[in-house]
Design a protein around this motif. Structure first.
Motif, PDB file in Angstrom:
ATOM      1  N   SER A  30       0.856  -1.179   0.000  1.00  0.00           N
ATOM      2  CA  SER A  30       0.000   0.000   0.000  1.00  0.00           C
ATOM      3  C   SER A  30       0.894   1.231   0.000  1.00  0.00           C
ATOM      4  O   SER A  30       1.844   1.320   0.766  1.00  0.00           O
ATOM      5  CB  SER A  30      -0.921   0.006   1.219  1.00  0.00           C
ATOM      6  N   ARG A  31       0.618   2.109  -0.905  1.00  0.00           N
ATOM      7  CA  ARG A  31       1.415   3.312  -1.057  1.00  0.00           C
ATOM      8  C   ARG A  31       0.669   4.482  -0.444  1.00  0.00           C
ATOM      9  O   ARG A  31      -0.530   4.631  -0.635  1.00  0.00           O
ATOM     10  CB  ARG A  31       1.656   3.562  -2.535  1.00  0.00           C
ATOM     11  N   LYS A  32       1.408   5.277   0.279  1.00  0.00           N
ATOM     12  CA  LYS A  32       0.800   6.464   0.871  1.00  0.00           C
ATOM     13  C   LYS A  32       0.354   7.398  -0.237  1.00  0.00           C
ATOM     14  O   LYS A  32       1.002   7.494  -1.281  1.00  0.00           O
ATOM     15  CB  LYS A  32       1.819   7.223   1.724  1.00  0.00           C
ATOM     16  N   PRO A  33      -0.739   8.116  -0.031  1.00  0.00           N
ATOM     17  CA  PRO A  33      -1.112   9.114  -1.042  1.00  0.00           C
ATOM     18  C   PRO A  33      -0.046  10.211  -1.075  1.00  0.00           C
ATOM     19  O   PRO A  33       0.557  10.540  -0.057  1.00  0.00           O
ATOM     20  CB  PRO A  33      -2.448   9.653  -0.541  1.00  0.00           C
ATOM     21  N   SER A  34       0.207  10.717  -2.252  1.00  0.00           N
ATOM     22  CA  SER A  34       1.239  11.742  -2.372  1.00  0.00           C
ATOM     23  C   SER A  34       0.634  13.130  -2.193  1.00  0.00           C
ATOM     24  O   SER A  34      -0.552  13.352  -2.416  1.00  0.00           O
ATOM     25  CB  SER A  34       1.936  11.649  -3.727  1.00  0.00           C
ATOM     26  N   ALA A  35       1.483  14.038  -1.780  1.00  0.00           N
ATOM     27  CA  ALA A  35       1.067  15.435  -1.631  1.00  0.00           C
ATOM     28  C   ALA A  35       0.933  16.035  -3.028  1.00  0.00           C
ATOM     29  O   ALA A  35       1.770  15.794  -3.885  1.00  0.00           O
ATOM     30  CB  ALA A  35       2.084  16.205  -0.804  1.00  0.00           C
ATOM     31  N   ARG A  36      -0.108  16.797  -3.238  1.00  0.00           N
ATOM     32  CA  ARG A  36      -0.305  17.476  -4.513  1.00  0.00           C
ATOM     33  C   ARG A  36      -0.087  18.956  -4.288  1.00  0.00           C
ATOM     34  O   ARG A  36      -0.665  19.541  -3.380  1.00  0.00           O
ATOM     35  CB  ARG A  36      -1.699  17.185  -5.051  1.00  0.00           C
ATOM     36  N   LEU A  73       2.389  26.249   5.418  1.00  0.00           N
ATOM     37  CA  LEU A  73       1.510  25.779   4.347  1.00  0.00           C
ATOM     38  C   LEU A  73       0.171  25.290   4.898  1.00  0.00           C
ATOM     39  O   LEU A  73      -0.875  25.510   4.287  1.00  0.00           O
ATOM     40  CB  LEU A  73       2.197  24.673   3.542  1.00  0.00           C
ATOM     41  N   LYS A  74       0.200  24.617   6.061  1.00  0.00           N
ATOM     42  CA  LYS A  74      -1.055  24.151   6.680  1.00  0.00           C
ATOM     43  C   LYS A  74      -1.955  25.326   7.040  1.00  0.00           C
ATOM     44  O   LYS A  74      -3.166  25.269   6.862  1.00  0.00           O
ATOM     45  CB  LYS A  74      -0.751  23.332   7.932  1.00  0.00           C
ATOM     46  N   LYS A  75      -1.340  26.392   7.562  1.00  0.00           N
ATOM     47  CA  LYS A  75      -2.122  27.573   7.946  1.00  0.00           C
ATOM     48  C   LYS A  75      -2.649  28.317   6.725  1.00  0.00           C
ATOM     49  O   LYS A  75      -3.795  28.747   6.681  1.00  0.00           O
ATOM     50  CB  LYS A  75      -1.279  28.515   8.801  1.00  0.00           C
ATOM     51  N   LYS A  76      -1.793  28.472   5.732  1.00  0.00           N
ATOM     52  CA  LYS A  76      -2.142  29.279   4.564  1.00  0.00           C
ATOM     53  C   LYS A  76      -3.090  28.534   3.604  1.00  0.00           C
ATOM     54  O   LYS A  76      -3.901  29.159   2.929  1.00  0.00           O
ATOM     55  CB  LYS A  76      -0.864  29.693   3.836  1.00  0.00           C
ATOM     56  N   ALA A  83      -1.957  14.309   0.234  1.00  0.00           N
ATOM     57  CA  ALA A  83      -1.475  14.020   1.586  1.00  0.00           C
ATOM     58  C   ALA A  83      -0.961  15.282   2.271  1.00  0.00           C
ATOM     59  O   ALA A  83      -0.685  16.300   1.625  1.00  0.00           O
ATOM     60  CB  ALA A  83      -0.354  12.988   1.512  1.00  0.00           C
ATOM     61  N   GLU A  84      -0.816  15.179   3.572  1.00  0.00           N
ATOM     62  CA  GLU A  84      -0.328  16.296   4.377  1.00  0.00           C
ATOM     63  C   GLU A  84       1.092  16.661   3.962  1.00  0.00           C
ATOM     64  O   GLU A  84       1.917  15.798   3.695  1.00  0.00           O
ATOM     65  CB  GLU A  84      -0.347  15.883   5.851  1.00  0.00           C
ATOM     66  N   LYS A  85       1.353  17.933   3.930  1.00  0.00           N
ATOM     67  CA  LYS A  85       2.694  18.418   3.591  1.00  0.00           C
ATOM     68  C   LYS A  85       3.486  18.565   4.887  1.00  0.00           C
ATOM     69  O   LYS A  85       3.420  19.576   5.556  1.00  0.00           O
ATOM     70  CB  LYS A  85       2.595  19.726   2.816  1.00  0.00           C
ATOM     71  N   THR A  86       4.242  17.536   5.202  1.00  0.00           N
ATOM     72  CA  THR A  86       5.067  17.506   6.410  1.00  0.00           C
ATOM     73  C   THR A  86       6.428  18.118   6.107  1.00  0.00           C
ATOM     74  O   THR A  86       6.729  18.459   4.946  1.00  0.00           O
ATOM     75  CB  THR A  86       5.264  16.056   6.884  1.00  0.00           C
ATOM     76  N   GLY A  87       7.272  18.204   7.111  1.00  0.00           N
ATOM     77  CA  GLY A  87       8.633  18.693   6.904  1.00  0.00           C
ATOM     78  C   GLY A  87       9.397  17.824   5.910  1.00  0.00           C
ATOM     79  O   GLY A  87      10.116  18.339   5.048  1.00  0.00           O
ATOM     80  N   ASP A  88       9.237  16.503   6.014  1.00  0.00           N
ATOM     81  CA  ASP A  88       9.923  15.602   5.082  1.00  0.00           C
ATOM     82  C   ASP A  88       9.398  15.760   3.656  1.00  0.00           C
ATOM     83  O   ASP A  88      10.169  15.711   2.693  1.00  0.00           O
ATOM     84  CB  ASP A  88       9.764  14.145   5.531  1.00  0.00           C
ATOM     85  N   VAL A  89       8.083  15.960   3.517  1.00  0.00           N
ATOM     86  CA  VAL A  89       7.497  16.180   2.191  1.00  0.00           C
ATOM     87  C   VAL A  89       8.031  17.484   1.603  1.00  0.00           C
ATOM     88  O   VAL A  89       8.368  17.559   0.415  1.00  0.00           O
ATOM     89  CB  VAL A  89       5.951  16.184   2.267  1.00  0.00           C
TER      90      VAL A  89
END
Length: 183
Positions: A30-36, A73-76, A83-89
């Motif tokens: 299963s692959r995690k959904p990617s950030a768009r 980015l989460k705030k804006k 997927a969520e844009k984390t520091g690693d993303v």
């Protein structure tokens, strides 16, 4: 004379018979959904990195910077796609953006191609075969390593489209040439 097929060495614990049918759906990872990323999100991200780059003095963008970018980015963009844009993303996105920047620089410096900020390499149908060859491989020769092969897959989006972030990312790229034979 017929060639003899070599025997395949198997560890003694490996059985040579089938254990029945296998459900292939259970084998799929299963692959995690990617950030768009939208253009607005990319722009906000790069502008934030530029501000951090200029404030840092040494140009190092560490893990804390990418974590801050993710928070911004989460705030804006609370309704962001994918997927969520984390520091690693964010760090991965920065690596991809730098590769795109270097691909655009290579196109600009390549004899035979033109560059426009709007149209990219501006490849016409007449020259599309040359473009495909460029993407696959480019041989060049230098005195120290002989013939080298360089791949250009990151250049693919720029066939007829510019790189909107080129000039901002350019401000974060090193301006000092490195190497033994730099004068």
């Amino acid at each position: 004379m017929p060639s003899k097929t070599p025997e395949i060495a198997r560890p003694p614990s490996t059985p040579l018979f089938s254990r029945g049918t296998v459900d292939l759906t259970s084998l799929k990872k299963s692959r995690k959904p990617s950030a768009r990323w939208t253009l607005d999100e990319e722009t906000a991200f790069i502008d934030f990195l530029l501000s951090q780059f200029l404030a840092s003095g040494d140009g190092n963008l560490g893990k804390a910077t990418f974590n801050e970018a993710a928070t911004l980015l989460k705030k804006k963009f609370p309704e962001a796609l994918g997927a969520e844009k984390t520091g690693d993303v964010c760090k991965s996105k920065w690596i991809v953006l730098k590769a795109a920047y270097h691909a655009a620089v290579d196109i600009k410096n390549m004899s035979g191609f033109t560059w426009s900020d709007d149209q990219g390499a501006g490849v016409t149908l007449k020259h599309s075969d040359i473009w495909e060859q460029y993407l696959k491989a480019c041989f060049f020769f230098n005195h120290w390593h002989g013939s080298l092969l360089q791949w250009h897959p990151a250049a693919r989006p720029f066939k007829n489209k510019g790189f909107k972030h080129f000039h901002v990312i350019e401000q974060m790229m090193p301006r000092i040439s490195k190497g033994t034979h730099v004068f």
